[in-house]
Every structure is written in C-alpha cells, then in structure tokens.
Scaffold this motif. Structure first.
Motif, mmCIF file in Angstrom:
data_model
loop_
_atom_site.group_PDB
_atom_site.id
_atom_site.type_symbol
_atom_site.label_atom_id
_atom_site.label_comp_id
_atom_site.label_asym_id
_atom_site.label_seq_id
_atom_site.Cartn_x
_atom_site.Cartn_y
_atom_site.Cartn_z
ATOM 1 N N UNK A 116 0.830 -1.201 0.000
ATOM 2 C CA UNK A 116 0.000 0.000 0.000
ATOM 3 C C UNK A 116 0.866 1.253 0.000
ATOM 4 N N UNK A 117 0.278 2.322 -0.522
ATOM 5 C CA UNK A 117 0.971 3.600 -0.556
ATOM 6 C C UNK A 117 0.960 4.234 0.828
ATOM 7 N N UNK A 155 6.907 3.462 -0.521
ATOM 8 C CA UNK A 155 7.207 4.884 -0.308
ATOM 9 C C UNK A 155 6.351 5.776 -1.203
ATOM 10 N N UNK A 156 6.197 7.016 -0.792
ATOM 11 C CA UNK A 156 5.526 8.014 -1.603
ATOM 12 C C UNK A 156 6.568 8.755 -2.441
ATOM 13 N N UNK A 157 6.440 8.752 -3.770
ATOM 14 C CA UNK A 157 7.386 9.547 -4.569
ATOM 15 C C UNK A 157 7.342 11.019 -4.158
ATOM 16 N N UNK A 168 -0.338 12.243 -10.107
ATOM 17 C CA UNK A 168 -0.583 11.124 -9.189
ATOM 18 C C UNK A 168 0.459 10.004 -9.308
ATOM 19 N N UNK A 169 1.707 10.329 -9.027
ATOM 20 C CA UNK A 169 2.768 9.324 -9.074
ATOM 21 C C UNK A 169 2.592 8.323 -7.936
ATOM 22 N N UNK A 170 2.727 7.041 -8.239
ATOM 23 C CA UNK A 170 2.542 5.994 -7.244
ATOM 24 C C UNK A 170 3.371 4.774 -7.612
ATOM 25 N N UNK A 203 10.584 6.976 -11.184
ATOM 26 C CA UNK A 203 10.306 8.390 -11.426
ATOM 27 C C UNK A 203 11.566 9.249 -11.339
ATOM 28 N N UNK A 204 12.720 8.660 -11.682
ATOM 29 C CA UNK A 204 13.999 9.358 -11.595
ATOM 30 C C UNK A 204 14.248 9.895 -10.192
ATOM 31 N N UNK A 205 13.837 9.092 -9.211
ATOM 32 C CA UNK A 205 14.115 9.380 -7.801
ATOM 33 C C UNK A 205 14.834 8.143 -7.256
#
Length: 323
Positions: free
Chosen positions: A208-209, A246-248, A259-261, A277-279
């Motif tokens: 889960x997020x 984790x949350x981006x 809404x990145x997930x 996401x390049x993180x």
C-alpha cells in the motif's frame, strides 16, 4: 477472477497515437511503450491495439482499430475462470464517470474478441460501468475495491453500494468484497482506483501507498487508509501482512501535482515491471518492497515520468489475459 500473479497468456497495450492526449509528447511516450513492449514480449505474448501498425517485437499480435486513448487496464476485458473455462467480461468504460470521451475505447473488446486473438467466451455487461483498475483479486474469492471510485457520480447510479457488491460477487465469482474507504492521490482522474493505492500479493500480503510527511496534502487520507488496512482480516481471520510503499516526491505539471505511485506495478510471467520516477533512492526502496512481496521474480524498472503526465502509470496501461 484470477490473481494477477497466476500464469498469463498475454498482455494488452493500447498504443498512443497523434489523435490522443499524448500528441504533445508522442515520441517520449512511444519510448516508454516500446520499453514495456520489449520486456513483456520476452516473457509472454504481447497484444497491441491501435489505429495503425507499430514497430513491434516478434512475439506480438496487433489489432488495428480506432481508439480514444491508451488505458487498457480500464477498457480491457476482465477475465474470470469457471470450471476450467475462461470468460471475457466486457464492462462499460465511460471515461471514469463521463470525464472524457471513451466511445471508441468502449468498442475495443468486441473487436478484439471478433479478431480471435483472445481465448475465452464473450460475456457482455455494457450496462454496468467497471474499470479494471478499480478491482484487485487474490484469486481465492476476495475482491478489493474502493468506495470512492465505485460509488462515484456517473458510474452506476442509482445502484447502492450493496447493489454494486452483489453484482461484483455474481460476475467475478467472489465470496466477499473488501471496500477501502480512504485514500486518493492528488491529480487522480479515476476517483481512487485501487491499483494506485493497495495491491494484493501472495501469502495474504497487501502492498500500500504510505505517506509519512504530515505536511503532504495526501497524508490524512493515506493515514486513514493505513489504519483501515490494519483492521482487515483474511478469510481465515488473520491480519494481512502489510508492506508500505514509499511516496514519490511530488511531481508537478505546471501547478498541478501528478498522481505518481509505486503501487501501479505490473506482475507478468517471471517478473514484475515497476514504475520509476527518476528518484533513485525511492525507486530502489520501492523495488525492494515489491521484490519482498514477489520473491523469485525478476524486478524490471520502467521510467514512468511520461505516463504520469497523463495522470496514470504502468499498470494503467496494461491488461493481462490468462491461458
């Protein structure tokens, strides 16, 4: 309804083109789709739908037909298995509650079935709105969904929540439906699809997020969702094994948060394709969490920064089918 991690026969991609909302970044999004196509076709058959042929891998079949957009998860067939037979359930896709034009996409399934690309018996439910991204199955009679999506305006009114649940049980062969009452990502067009928030994995595991930043606009709803997940029990009466993704860090298009997930991963034969996401630090942490839920599968990161510009991610672009 099979679990996503069960053996698959193929994955559908509905390809971007110049008459979709991808027009302004068509080269960028095509690169992402080619990356997905390459990784999928290495492991199972790829089904490509679109108005013109594309340069595809060898292990691909193409259906030429008009489309509005590319979200195969939501306009694709939902597969159920009954007594060893596969049924292809064709529900109405109306652009997430009449937000976007979807008439062409809503006709794809009939064309796909008539092309004989898919195995299974056609079953039409075009008087009922249901998107594949709004439901998750454990393959053992439990369906997860969200109250926010399935009871949202312009879906299935005047049906009540009980009436919707009755139909899900009947058509999907479910013994129970678990409703998640909290959680929605900023910039989400879907009214809170389950595949952006909570995913089921083998061994009664839920990914889960999470959100640990109290100043984040999504914190309160995601915290309430986490608290609800902690109260849930399996059919055997046991708590679920919970794995927090984790949350981006926020990604914006102008002033709009996208809404990145990391919950929007795709399980395929022998692998999991997961969004990045390049993180690098968070991308790697998400990889570790998902790998923990799916031991023995290869983990393949797909850069989804282009996809999220149109408010979706990797899982939203795909739909799996079964042998």
């Amino acid at each position: 309804m099979p679990a996503e991690w069960e053996p698959q026969s193929g994955i559908q991609l509905t390809w971007p083109h110049e008459n979709t909302d991808w027009a302004s970044i068509l080269d960028e999004i095509n690169d992402v789709y080619h990356n997905m196509a390459r990784e999928i076709s290495r492991r199972e058959q790829l089904i490509i739908v679109g108005p013109e042929k594309v340069d595809a891998p060898d292990n691909a079949r193409q259906l030429i037909c008009p489309t509005n957009d590319t979200w195969a998860r939501d306009h694709g067939f939902i597969t159920v298995e009954e007594d060893g037979r596969l049924r292809l359930l064709d529900f109405c896709f109306n652009g997430w509650g009449a937000k976007f034009e979807a008439g062409l996409d809503n006709a794809i399934n009939r064309r796909l079935y008539e092309s004989a690309i898919l195995e299974g018996e056609y079953e039409g439910h075009l008087d009922f709105v249901l998107e594949g991204g709004s439901i998750e199955s454990d393959g053992n009679g439990t369906i997860f969904t969200t109250t926010g999506c399935l009871t949202a305006p312009h879906r299935n009114q005047p049906l009540t929540k009980d009436g919707i649940e009755e139909r899900l049980k009947l058509w999907l062969g479910a013994e129970r439906v678990v409703w998640i009452d909290h959680g929605c990502l900023a910039g989400d067009d879907t009214d809170g699809h389950i595949d952006t928030l909570v995913r089921i994995a083998p061994g009664d595991t839920l990914l889960y997020m999470g959100c640990d930043d109290e100043h984040d606009e999504q914190y309160t709803e995601l915290k309430r969702m986490e608290e609800q997940l902690e109260t849930l029990r399996t059919t055997g009466g046991h708590p679920y094994r919970l794995l927090k993704l984790p949350m981006p860090r926020p990604i914006y298009d102008g002033d709009e948060r996208l809404p990145a997930t990391y919950a929007n991963y795709l399980v395929i034969n022998g692998a999991v394709l997961y969004p990045t996401y390049n993180q690098p630090d968070l991308d790697d942490l998400a990889r570790q969490v998902i790998a923990d839920a799916f031991p023995g599968r290869e983990m393949v990161g797909i850069d989804c920064r282009a996809i999220v510009k149109q408010h979706g991610s990797l899982h939203c672009c795909t739909m799996q089918y079964y042998p």
